[in-house]
Write a protein that holds these residues in place. Structure first.
Motif, PDB file in Angstrom:
ATOM      1  N   ILE A  54      38.670  36.323  45.189  1.00 17.66           N
ATOM      2  CA  ILE A  54      37.808  35.846  46.276  1.00 17.66           C
ATOM      3  C   ILE A  54      36.662  35.009  45.727  1.00 17.66           C
ATOM      4  O   ILE A  54      36.329  33.952  46.270  1.00 17.66           O
ATOM      5  CB  ILE A  54      37.309  37.031  47.122  1.00 17.66           C
ATOM      6  N   ALA A  55      36.070  35.438  44.608  1.00 17.43           N
ATOM      7  CA  ALA A  55      34.999  34.653  43.976  1.00 17.43           C
ATOM      8  C   ALA A  55      35.514  33.284  43.541  1.00 17.43           C
ATOM      9  O   ALA A  55      34.836  32.276  43.703  1.00 17.43           O
ATOM     10  CB  ALA A  55      34.417  35.416  42.791  1.00 17.43           C
ATOM     11  N   ALA A  56      36.737  33.240  43.001  1.00 17.89           N
ATOM     12  CA  ALA A  56      37.321  31.960  42.592  1.00 17.89           C
ATOM     13  C   ALA A  56      37.547  31.052  43.796  1.00 17.89           C
ATOM     14  O   ALA A  56      37.334  29.836  43.713  1.00 17.89           O
ATOM     15  CB  ALA A  56      38.634  32.190  41.844  1.00 17.89           C
ATOM     16  N   LEU A  57      37.962  31.632  44.920  1.00 15.49           N
ATOM     17  CA  LEU A  57      38.149  30.833  46.136  1.00 15.49           C
ATOM     18  C   LEU A  57      36.824  30.279  46.648  1.00 15.49           C
ATOM     19  O   LEU A  57      36.736  29.110  47.020  1.00 15.49           O
ATOM     20  CB  LEU A  57      38.818  31.665  47.223  1.00 15.49           C
ATOM     21  N   TYR A  58      35.793  31.113  46.694  1.00 20.16           N
ATOM     22  CA  TYR A  58      34.481  30.618  47.106  1.00 20.16           C
ATOM     23  C   TYR A  58      34.024  29.487  46.183  1.00 20.16           C
ATOM     24  O   TYR A  58      33.462  28.492  46.639  1.00 20.16           O
ATOM     25  CB  TYR A  58      33.441  31.739  47.112  1.00 20.16           C
ATOM     26  N   HIS A  59      34.270  29.644  44.897  1.00 24.41           N
ATOM     27  CA  HIS A  59      33.908  28.605  43.933  1.00 24.41           C
ATOM     28  C   HIS A  59      34.690  27.315  44.205  1.00 24.41           C
ATOM     29  O   HIS A  59      34.123  26.226  44.198  1.00 24.41           O
ATOM     30  CB  HIS A  59      34.166  29.108  42.511  1.00 24.41           C
ATOM     31  N   ALA A  60      35.992  27.437  44.469  1.00 27.53           N
ATOM     32  CA  ALA A  60      36.828  26.257  44.743  1.00 27.53           C
ATOM     33  C   ALA A  60      36.447  25.597  46.058  1.00 27.53           C
ATOM     34  O   ALA A  60      36.570  24.373  46.198  1.00 27.53           O
ATOM     35  CB  ALA A  60      38.303  26.664  44.765  1.00 27.53           C
ATOM     36  N   LEU A  61      35.988  26.393  47.019  1.00 27.33           N
ATOM     37  CA  LEU A  61      35.553  25.836  48.303  1.00 27.33           C
ATOM     38  C   LEU A  61      34.161  25.236  48.209  1.00 27.33           C
ATOM     39  O   LEU A  61      33.627  24.755  49.198  1.00 27.33           O
ATOM     40  CB  LEU A  61      35.575  26.929  49.384  1.00 27.33           C
ATOM     41  N   ASP A  62      33.583  25.291  47.032  1.00 24.05           N
ATOM     42  CA  ASP A  62      32.261  24.705  46.767  1.00 24.05           C
ATOM     43  C   ASP A  62      31.186  25.342  47.647  1.00 24.05           C
ATOM     44  O   ASP A  62      30.377  24.647  48.249  1.00 24.05           O
ATOM     45  CB  ASP A  62      32.302  23.202  46.948  1.00 24.05           C
ATOM     46  N   GLN A  63      31.240  26.662  47.739  1.00 23.34           N
ATOM     47  CA  GLN A  63      30.275  27.453  48.497  1.00 23.34           C
ATOM     48  C   GLN A  63      30.294  27.158  49.991  1.00 23.34           C
ATOM     49  O   GLN A  63      29.354  27.479  50.706  1.00 23.34           O
ATOM     50  CB  GLN A  63      28.854  27.254  47.950  1.00 23.34           C
ATOM     51  N   ALA A  64      31.349  26.494  50.493  1.00 26.66           N
ATOM     52  CA  ALA A  64      31.458  26.233  51.925  1.00 26.66           C
ATOM     53  C   ALA A  64      31.558  27.555  52.680  1.00 26.66           C
ATOM     54  O   ALA A  64      32.102  28.524  52.168  1.00 26.66           O
ATOM     55  CB  ALA A  64      32.685  25.365  52.207  1.00 26.66           C
ATOM     56  N   GLN A  65      31.040  27.567  53.882  1.00 26.13           N
ATOM     57  CA  GLN A  65      31.135  28.758  54.712  1.00 26.13           C
ATOM     58  C   GLN A  65      32.591  28.944  55.136  1.00 26.13           C
ATOM     59  O   GLN A  65      33.161  28.085  55.784  1.00 26.13           O
ATOM     60  CB  GLN A  65      30.237  28.622  55.940  1.00 26.13           C
ATOM     61  N   ALA A  66      33.169  30.028  54.756  1.00 26.04           N
ATOM     62  CA  ALA A  66      34.555  30.320  55.108  1.00 26.04           C
ATOM     63  C   ALA A  66      34.762  31.822  55.096  1.00 26.04           C
ATOM     64  O   ALA A  66      34.089  32.550  54.360  1.00 26.04           O
ATOM     65  CB  ALA A  66      35.510  29.657  54.126  1.00 26.04           C
ATOM     66  N   GLN A  67      35.700  32.275  55.924  1.00 28.75           N
ATOM     67  CA  GLN A  67      36.126  33.664  55.884  1.00 28.75           C
ATOM     68  C   GLN A  67      37.440  33.703  55.115  1.00 28.75           C
ATOM     69  O   GLN A  67      38.336  32.909  55.382  1.00 28.75           O
ATOM     70  CB  GLN A  67      36.339  34.206  57.289  1.00 28.75           C
ATOM     71  N   ILE A  68      37.523  34.616  54.158  1.00 27.48           N
ATOM     72  CA  ILE A  68      38.719  34.745  53.330  1.00 27.48           C
ATOM     73  C   ILE A  68      39.328  36.113  53.603  1.00 27.48           C
ATOM     74  O   ILE A  68      38.652  37.138  53.503  1.00 27.48           O
ATOM     75  CB  ILE A  68      38.379  34.578  51.839  1.00 27.48           C
ATOM     76  N   LYS A  69      40.609  36.107  53.956  1.00 28.49           N
ATOM     77  CA  LYS A  69      41.306  37.364  54.241  1.00 28.49           C
ATOM     78  C   LYS A  69      42.586  37.399  53.418  1.00 28.49           C
ATOM     79  O   LYS A  69      43.470  36.573  53.625  1.00 28.49           O
ATOM     80  CB  LYS A  69      41.642  37.452  55.720  1.00 28.49           C
ATOM     81  N   PRO A  70      42.698  38.338  52.473  1.00 27.30           N
ATOM     82  CA  PRO A  70      43.951  38.454  51.726  1.00 27.30           C
ATOM     83  C   PRO A  70      45.111  38.804  52.655  1.00 27.30           C
ATOM     84  O   PRO A  70      44.999  39.694  53.496  1.00 27.30           O
ATOM     85  CB  PRO A  70      43.681  39.591  50.736  1.00 27.30           C
ATOM     86  N   ILE A  71      46.210  38.079  52.509  1.00 25.49           N
ATOM     87  CA  ILE A  71      47.412  38.345  53.292  1.00 25.49           C
ATOM     88  C   ILE A  71      48.279  39.342  52.534  1.00 25.49           C
ATOM     89  O   ILE A  71      48.776  40.312  53.099  1.00 25.49           O
ATOM     90  CB  ILE A  71      48.200  37.049  53.551  1.00 25.49           C
ATOM     91  N   ASN A  72      48.493  39.075  51.253  1.00 22.34           N
ATOM     92  CA  ASN A  72      49.227  40.036  50.429  1.00 22.34           C
ATOM     93  C   ASN A  72      48.733  39.946  48.985  1.00 22.34           C
ATOM     94  O   ASN A  72      48.216  38.927  48.551  1.00 22.34           O
ATOM     95  CB  ASN A  72      50.739  39.848  50.527  1.00 22.34           C
ATOM     96  N   ILE A  73      48.877  41.060  48.302  1.00 20.21           N
ATOM     97  CA  ILE A  73      48.425  41.168  46.911  1.00 20.21           C
ATOM     98  C   ILE A  73      49.530  41.851  46.113  1.00 20.21           C
ATOM     99  O   ILE A  73      50.069  42.876  46.542  1.00 20.21           O
ATOM    100  CB  ILE A  73      47.132  42.008  46.791  1.00 20.21           C
ATOM    101  N   THR A  74      49.837  41.283  44.955  1.00 20.34           N
ATOM    102  CA  THR A  74      50.767  41.912  44.022  1.00 20.34           C
ATOM    103  C   THR A  74      50.023  42.123  42.713  1.00 20.34           C
ATOM    104  O   THR A  74      49.479  41.162  42.151  1.00 20.34           O
ATOM    105  CB  THR A  74      52.005  41.030  43.783  1.00 20.34           C
ATOM    106  N   ILE A  75      49.979  43.353  42.242  1.00 16.51           N
ATOM    107  CA  ILE A  75      49.250  43.675  41.010  1.00 16.51           C
ATOM    108  C   ILE A  75      50.231  44.165  39.964  1.00 16.51           C
ATOM    109  O   ILE A  75      51.088  45.003  40.254  1.00 16.51           O
ATOM    110  CB  ILE A  75      48.170  44.742  41.260  1.00 16.51           C
ATOM    111  N   ASP A  76      50.100  43.647  38.760  1.00 15.62           N
ATOM    112  CA  ASP A  76      50.877  44.108  37.610  1.00 15.62           C
ATOM    113  C   ASP A  76      49.914  44.796  36.651  1.00 15.62           C
ATOM    114  O   ASP A  76      48.994  44.160  36.130  1.00 15.62           O
ATOM    115  CB  ASP A  76      51.553  42.929  36.894  1.00 15.62           C
TER     116      ASP A  76
END
Length: 127
Positions: A54-76
């Motif tokens: 989520i932090a990487a997404l906020y960084h890529a969005l250049d701090q734009a106001q956005a809501q981020i909702k994970p759809i699916n997560i796969t963890i190894d």
């Protein structure tokens, strides 16, 4: 950058990075994130990876106001997390207008020896 409240619950800290570098989050070891004796709880590692993505997404969005909702997560999980500081960084592999694909990696002593990795698909609602 404001992370979701779960980041505060885990005690996550943003580490200083160059402006163009993706953010790195640090999870300090505490009894609250302990699973079996002398190991991090898998849920805490998963939470760290999700927050790093989520932090990487906020960084890529250049701090734009956005809501981020994970759809699916796969963890190894690659190895047990020991009782020490753990770091994680997310990398945005695709940033569309509504969907983003993000990878995240967690490590302790050496970034080249991860303890876990994750792949997330996230829904983005821009303001």
């Amino acid at each position: 950058m404001t992370l979701p409240p779960y980041a505060d619950l885990l005690g996550l800290h943003l580490e200083p990075q160059a402006d163009d570098a993706p953010p790195v989050l640090m999870l300090p070891f505490a009894e609250a994130v302990t699973g079996r004796p002398n190991f991090l709880h898998g849920g805490a590692i998963g939470g760290l990876l999700e927050m790093a993505a989520i932090a990487a997404l906020y960084h890529a969005l250049d701090q734009a106001q956005a809501q981020i909702k994970p759809i699916n997560i796969t963890i190894d999980f690659m190895r047990g997390g020991r009782p020490k500081e753990t770091r994680a960084m997310g990398i945005v592999s695709r940033l569309g207008s509504r969907i983003a694909n993000v990878e995240a990696v967690a490590w302790q002593d050496d970034r080249e020896t991860p303890i876990a990795s994750a792949r997330l698909n996230c829904l983005i609602k821009r303001a």
